[in-house]
Design a protein around this motif. Structure first.
Motif, PDB file in Angstrom:
ATOM      1  N   THR A  91       0.835  -1.198   0.000  1.00 50.95           N
ATOM      2  CA  THR A  91       0.000   0.000   0.000  1.00 50.95           C
ATOM      3  C   THR A  91       0.870   1.249   0.000  1.00 50.95           C
ATOM      4  O   THR A  91       2.049   1.192   0.355  1.00 50.95           O
ATOM      5  N   ASP A  92       0.284   2.370  -0.370  1.00 48.89           N
ATOM      6  CA  ASP A  92       1.036   3.620  -0.373  1.00 48.89           C
ATOM      7  C   ASP A  92       0.930   4.367   0.959  1.00 48.89           C
ATOM      8  O   ASP A  92       1.438   5.465   1.093  1.00 48.89           O
ATOM      9  N   ILE A  93       0.296   3.751   1.951  1.00 49.94           N
ATOM     10  CA  ILE A  93       0.179   4.368   3.282  1.00 49.94           C
ATOM     11  C   ILE A  93       1.212   3.793   4.237  1.00 49.94           C
ATOM     12  O   ILE A  93       2.020   4.512   4.806  1.00 49.94           O
ATOM     13  N   ASP A  94       1.179   2.468   4.424  1.00 46.86           N
ATOM     14  CA  ASP A  94       2.118   1.868   5.378  1.00 46.86           C
ATOM     15  C   ASP A  94       3.181   0.995   4.707  1.00 46.86           C
ATOM     16  O   ASP A  94       4.001   0.403   5.376  1.00 46.86           O
ATOM     17  N   PHE A  95       3.153   0.903   3.381  1.00 44.92           N
ATOM     18  CA  PHE A  95       4.155   0.185   2.614  1.00 44.92           C
ATOM     19  C   PHE A  95       4.283  -1.283   3.001  1.00 44.92           C
ATOM     20  O   PHE A  95       5.338  -1.872   2.931  1.00 44.92           O
ATOM     21  N   LEU A  96       3.153  -1.882   3.410  1.00 47.28           N
ATOM     22  CA  LEU A  96       3.098  -3.303   3.718  1.00 47.28           C
ATOM     23  C   LEU A  96       2.203  -3.983   2.689  1.00 47.28           C
ATOM     24  O   LEU A  96       1.260  -3.369   2.183  1.00 47.28           O
ATOM     25  N   PRO A  97       2.468  -5.255   2.379  1.00 52.07           N
ATOM     26  CA  PRO A  97       1.597  -5.952   1.427  1.00 52.07           C
ATOM     27  C   PRO A  97       0.251  -6.262   2.075  1.00 52.07           C
ATOM     28  O   PRO A  97       0.109  -6.251   3.297  1.00 52.07           O
ATOM     29  N   TYR A  98      -0.726  -6.524   1.231  1.00 48.60           N
ATOM     30  CA  TYR A  98      -2.053  -6.892   1.724  1.00 48.60           C
ATOM     31  C   TYR A  98      -2.520  -8.123   0.974  1.00 48.60           C
ATOM     32  O   TYR A  98      -2.051  -8.418  -0.129  1.00 48.60           O
ATOM     33  N   THR A  99      -3.425  -8.867   1.583  1.00 48.78           N
ATOM     34  CA  THR A  99      -3.996 -10.019   0.908  1.00 48.78           C
ATOM     35  C   THR A  99      -5.117  -9.520   0.015  1.00 48.78           C
ATOM     36  O   THR A  99      -5.871  -8.625   0.383  1.00 48.78           O
ATOM     37  N   THR A 100      -5.231 -10.082  -1.171  1.00 43.93           N
ATOM     38  CA  THR A 100      -6.278  -9.630  -2.085  1.00 43.93           C
ATOM     39  C   THR A 100      -7.651 -10.072  -1.603  1.00 43.93           C
ATOM     40  O   THR A 100      -8.646  -9.446  -1.933  1.00 43.93           O
ATOM     41  N   LEU A 101      -7.721 -11.132  -0.803  1.00 45.50           N
ATOM     42  CA  LEU A 101      -8.972 -11.537  -0.184  1.00 45.50           C
ATOM     43  C   LEU A 101      -8.991 -10.956   1.217  1.00 45.50           C
ATOM     44  O   LEU A 101      -8.083 -11.192   2.011  1.00 45.50           O
ATOM     45  N   SER A 102      -9.987 -10.153   1.509  1.00 45.22           N
ATOM     46  CA  SER A 102     -10.144  -9.591   2.849  1.00 45.22           C
ATOM     47  C   SER A 102     -11.629  -9.355   3.084  1.00 45.22           C
ATOM     48  O   SER A 102     -12.433  -9.416   2.160  1.00 45.22           O
ATOM     49  N   TYR A 103     -12.000  -9.097   4.297  1.00 44.88           N
ATOM     50  CA  TYR A 103     -13.405  -8.922   4.660  1.00 44.88           C
ATOM     51  C   TYR A 103     -13.598  -7.575   5.338  1.00 44.88           C
ATOM     52  O   TYR A 103     -12.700  -7.070   5.999  1.00 44.88           O
TER      53      TYR A 103
END
Length: 130
Positions: free
Chosen positions: A5-17
């Motif tokens: 992300t451009d906020i915290d520069f950590l990856p994210y899972t494409t599946l989330s709730y």
């Protein structure tokens, strides 16, 4: 896993709730330090605490069958799961709706069968173009 992300520069899972029980597994609160003066990387902050996300790359069970994906709002249960949904159809072109389908093809098949949408993608023109 998605890109960072451009906020915290950590990856994210494409599946989330949007909500569910896994909220506290992915976010943590800590006292504000001198290093937290910048808004960069902080999801939420008060005068004395900051909220940050854990790095999902460090979860050892992310590919396990019991892994709970991230939730943005804390709840005991989620209100929408990622499970399969049954589709029932009858009538012309109902044979399109059989087997296991990706969700993105449903509106395409529906518009094709209902003769709506672009001419080249609807059943009313299917045999005319053959």
């Amino acid at each position: 896993m998605g890109i960072v992300t451009d906020i915290d520069f950590l990856p994210y899972t494409t599946l989330s709730y949007a909500n569910g029980p896994a909220f506290s597994k992915f976010f943590y609160s800590s006292p504000r330090s001198d290093m937290d003066n910048s808004e960069n990387g902080l999801l939420f902050n008060t005068n004395d605490h900051v909220v940050k996300r854990y790095d999902v790359r460090k979860f050892s069970n992310i590919d396990g069958k019991d892994f709970q994906y991230p939730a943005a709002a804390p709840m005991i249960d989620e209100t929408h799961g990622g499970g399969d949904v049954a589709i029932y159809s009858s009538g012309p072109w109902s044979h399109l709706f059989t087997g296991v389908l990706e969700q993105n093809v449903l509106p395409i098949f529906m518009s094709f069968a209902a003769c709506i949408g672009p001419d080249e993608l609807n059943s009313c023109n299917y045999f005319k173009n053959k």
